[in-house]
Write a protein that holds these residues in place. Sequence first.
Motif, PDB file in Angstrom:
ATOM      1  N   SER A 185      57.622 213.407  67.964  1.00 28.84           N
ATOM      2  CA  SER A 185      58.143 212.050  68.139  1.00 28.84           C
ATOM      3  C   SER A 185      58.265 211.299  66.823  1.00 28.84           C
ATOM      4  O   SER A 185      59.208 210.527  66.640  1.00 28.84           O
ATOM      5  CB  SER A 185      57.265 211.277  69.125  1.00 28.84           C
ATOM      6  OG  SER A 185      57.422 211.844  70.415  1.00 28.84           O
ATOM      7  N   ASN A 207      61.448 212.359  65.392  1.00 31.74           N
ATOM      8  CA  ASN A 207      62.551 211.707  66.101  1.00 31.74           C
ATOM      9  C   ASN A 207      62.688 210.242  65.709  1.00 31.74           C
ATOM     10  O   ASN A 207      63.792 209.711  65.630  1.00 31.74           O
ATOM     11  CB  ASN A 207      62.368 211.814  67.609  1.00 31.74           C
ATOM     12  CG  ASN A 207      62.608 213.207  68.125  1.00 31.74           C
ATOM     13  OD1 ASN A 207      63.250 214.023  67.478  1.00 31.74           O
ATOM     14  ND2 ASN A 207      62.067 213.505  69.293  1.00 31.74           N
ATOM     15  N   ALA A 239      64.347 217.977  61.949  1.00 37.04           N
ATOM     16  CA  ALA A 239      65.065 216.811  62.496  1.00 37.04           C
ATOM     17  C   ALA A 239      65.267 215.756  61.409  1.00 37.04           C
ATOM     18  O   ALA A 239      66.304 215.099  61.357  1.00 37.04           O
ATOM     19  CB  ALA A 239      64.296 216.221  63.678  1.00 37.04           C
TER      20      ALA A 239
END
Length: 182
Positions: free
Chosen positions: A95, A98, A137
Amino acid sequence: MDDTLSVADLVRRLATGSRLECIQAAKELAERQDRTVLSEVTDVLQRGESGHAREMAAWLLGELSPGTDLTLEALHATILDMSAPESLRGQAIESLGNQVCHLTEGEVYERAADVLIPLLQEPSVEILYNAAFALGAMRCRRARSELMRLAAHDHRKYKGLETISENAQFSIECIDYEPHGR
């Protein structure tokens, strides 16, 4: 899930519901993309009564990106809490990636990279897999050499999915396509 549930009811189910209710509430909140719940979700992450509530809160924070100072601090604290279950730390790692992946540089980006890169040395498959994913990411150029090492040498599977090596290779491809950071 009942479409008539209020955001407050969904947050309550996230915090105190059964495992299934918690998952359904988190998915519904993610679908609604209502960032007004960030403070309450952060509270569940930090002080949730059950492990599944805390883990789903960590997941939801990643879905409601970009992060705020409050959410980023909570994720950092969870990642660095060595007494937290690996599954919770792993979800917080994903997370965090992200929450900052929209950034290409800056203090918030570099702080996340500073926390995540050392995790590529961890023995835990859970931590390694999620750190490699998050850094990919983020397209974190500084992580590339460590990801290369993992891609070449770590062939352990993560939860029956792909190997650490395969995940690291994918992250390298993301970095090579569009590198970020210093």
